[in-house]
Design a protein around this motif. Sequence first.
Motif, PDB file in Angstrom:
ATOM      1  N   GLY A  21      42.139  26.239   8.071  1.00 20.31           N
ATOM      2  CA  GLY A  21      42.185  27.152   7.427  1.00 20.31           C
ATOM      3  C   GLY A  21      43.004  27.692   6.619  1.00 20.31           C
ATOM      4  N   ILE A  22      44.241  27.344   6.597  1.00 19.38           N
ATOM      5  CA  ILE A  22      44.819  27.631   4.970  1.00 19.38           C
ATOM      6  C   ILE A  22      43.711  26.876   3.619  1.00 19.38           C
ATOM      7  CG2 ILE A  22      45.634  24.773   4.724  1.00 19.38           C
ATOM      8  CD1 ILE A  22      48.364  26.498   4.430  1.00 19.38           C
ATOM      9  N   HIS A  42      41.302  20.992   4.544  1.00 18.15           N
ATOM     10  CA  HIS A  42      42.742  21.745   4.603  1.00 18.15           C
ATOM     11  C   HIS A  42      42.615  22.141   5.782  1.00 18.15           C
ATOM     12  CE1 HIS A  42      43.572  19.283   0.500  1.00 18.15           C
ATOM     13  NE2 HIS A  42      45.035  19.934   1.139  1.00 18.15           N
ATOM     14  N   PHE A  93      41.049  27.028   3.265  1.00 21.82           N
ATOM     15  CA  PHE A  93      40.237  28.669   2.901  1.00 21.82           C
ATOM     16  C   PHE A  93      40.384  29.976   2.284  1.00 21.82           C
ATOM     17  CE2 PHE A  93      37.288  26.110   5.345  1.00 21.82           C
ATOM     18  CZ  PHE A  93      35.895  26.535   5.099  1.00 21.82           C
ATOM     19  N   THR A  94      41.827  29.601   2.323  1.00 26.12           N
ATOM     20  CA  THR A  94      42.611  31.279   2.071  1.00 26.12           C
ATOM     21  C   THR A  94      42.812  30.914   0.393  1.00 26.12           C
ATOM     22  OG1 THR A  94      44.951  30.237   1.755  1.00 26.12           O
ATOM     23  CG2 THR A  94      43.974  31.258   3.573  1.00 26.12           C
ATOM     24  N   TRP A  95      42.332  32.084  -0.349  1.00 26.56           N
ATOM     25  CA  TRP A  95      41.883  32.031  -1.744  1.00 26.56           C
ATOM     26  C   TRP A  95      43.195  31.348  -3.056  1.00 26.56           C
ATOM     27  CZ3 TRP A  95      37.271  31.964  -3.874  1.00 26.56           C
ATOM     28  CH2 TRP A  95      37.024  32.080  -4.951  1.00 26.56           C
ATOM     29  N   GLU A  96      44.077  31.466  -1.584  1.00 24.49           N
ATOM     30  CA  GLU A  96      45.237  31.198  -2.599  1.00 24.49           C
ATOM     31  C   GLU A  96      46.094  29.452  -2.642  1.00 24.49           C
ATOM     32  OE1 GLU A  96      45.540  33.868  -0.480  1.00 24.49           O
ATOM     33  OE2 GLU A  96      45.614  35.131  -2.006  1.00 24.49           O
ATOM     34  N   HIS A  97      44.555  29.351  -1.554  1.00 28.82           N
ATOM     35  CA  HIS A  97      45.664  27.569  -1.501  1.00 28.82           C
ATOM     36  C   HIS A  97      45.430  26.829  -3.489  1.00 28.82           C
ATOM     37  CE1 HIS A  97      45.673  23.712  -0.222  1.00 28.82           C
ATOM     38  NE2 HIS A  97      46.183  23.932   0.393  1.00 28.82           N
ATOM     39  N   HIS A 147      41.743  25.916  -4.366  1.00 27.60           N
ATOM     40  CA  HIS A 147      40.912  26.553  -5.195  1.00 27.60           C
ATOM     41  C   HIS A 147      40.710  26.830  -6.307  1.00 27.60           C
ATOM     42  CE1 HIS A 147      39.151  28.526  -1.346  1.00 27.60           C
ATOM     43  NE2 HIS A 147      39.949  29.027  -0.850  1.00 27.60           N
ATOM     44  N   ILE A 207      38.238  21.549   0.636  1.00 26.44           N
ATOM     45  CA  ILE A 207      38.814  23.010   1.160  1.00 26.44           C
ATOM     46  C   ILE A 207      38.806  22.654   2.329  1.00 26.44           C
ATOM     47  CG2 ILE A 207      37.878  25.768   1.406  1.00 26.44           C
ATOM     48  CD1 ILE A 207      37.390  25.212  -1.644  1.00 26.44           C
TER      49      ILE A 207
END
Length: 400
Positions: free
Chosen positions: A345-346, A343, A348-352, A355, A340
């Motif tokens: 900033g991207i 990668h 840390f997005t929940w949709e990545h 996760h 996480i």
Amino acid sequence: MDAAFTAEQDEMRRTLREILGKRCGPDEVKAAVRTAAGHDRELWQQLAQQLGLPGIAIAEEYGGVGCAPADLVLACEETGRALLPSPLLATAALGVPLITALGTGDQRSALLPALAAGGLTAALAVPGPALATALALTGDNVPGDWAGGGRAGGVQARTGEDGGWRLYGEAAQVLDGHSASLLLVAAHTGGFARSRTLLFLVREGAPGLVRSRQATLDETRPQARVQLRDVPAELLGGAEADVLGALAATGRTAAAVLAAEAVGAAGQALARTVDYVRQREQFGRAIGSFQAVKHRLADLYVQVQAARSAAYYAAWDPQQGGLALAQALEALRTTAGEAIQLHGGIGFTWEHDAHLYFKRAAADELLFGPVHRLRAHAAQRAGLFTPAPPTSDTSERVAV
């Protein structure tokens, strides 16, 4: 010990990876977990019919493949890579060993062929957040108070007027409990006079059985709340069966399977991160070329490889399953967290997709850990905390 894989094992790994690569990408995983079953039923049947996946560790006389648990461990490393949502763990690693160890001849003949074919799935229901305790992963499962202990809560069993068994109580965290065709329910019986824990078979659709899927952190590990309201049940094996011993033995093998799954997931998370840092550029160069990033990835690689070695060793010696699981869960947690961060900033997005691995790491540790308790129990079993006996000189001084 011969650590080399056979040609058949390599072929099974290759075929399974090829199938999952086509049918179990991140988008397919997210779609499958949102179905009513929580997994792709068509893919499950393909894995059962083409590879005999649920019957790998079932004897050939019952329609299984007749392989050793090591083959199941190897297969689950591949399913872990894809984060495959399926009834494989609940059925093949938990249900099948218990039925094989405790079931009567008639029960094994009736259930194991259907389980091997994939048409029947099983789930182990234990009360409360006690799965790791019931399987003796984080502590001894004796005397079995986790099943109810004669007090309020848990699951209780009693004989009905017709001489059959009736169950009442609740199990809140049952893996694949909402979709399993067969439930293996651990229940307390005998009161205080003859207190003991037994396993019972409950079929789907039994009167008084209420199942509801729960919201979970990791959707690839679907869980259900199972309520038993005076449900008719069939005793698995006999009343004097060593249920706690069978659960502990099942836990050792399941720990090796879970360790392999975690290693597969950690390896895939690391591979995806390496691919990303090779492409992502910052200050005119790929971020993977920076020495600090290389060092972090190298540390992860060493940790994943060490966990993989531990999982393979546990497949050969299940007594080491708890330690292997602790090392694998720690490797997955660390790798997913670093994935996480690397990668950016991207990530840390929940949709990545990163996760998905982080949720698997956190959820597995909640269900089967935590890591420090796995290690503490393994150390206790090995006698590391046992006081050393006094030396002869000390004994003589005490005597004087």
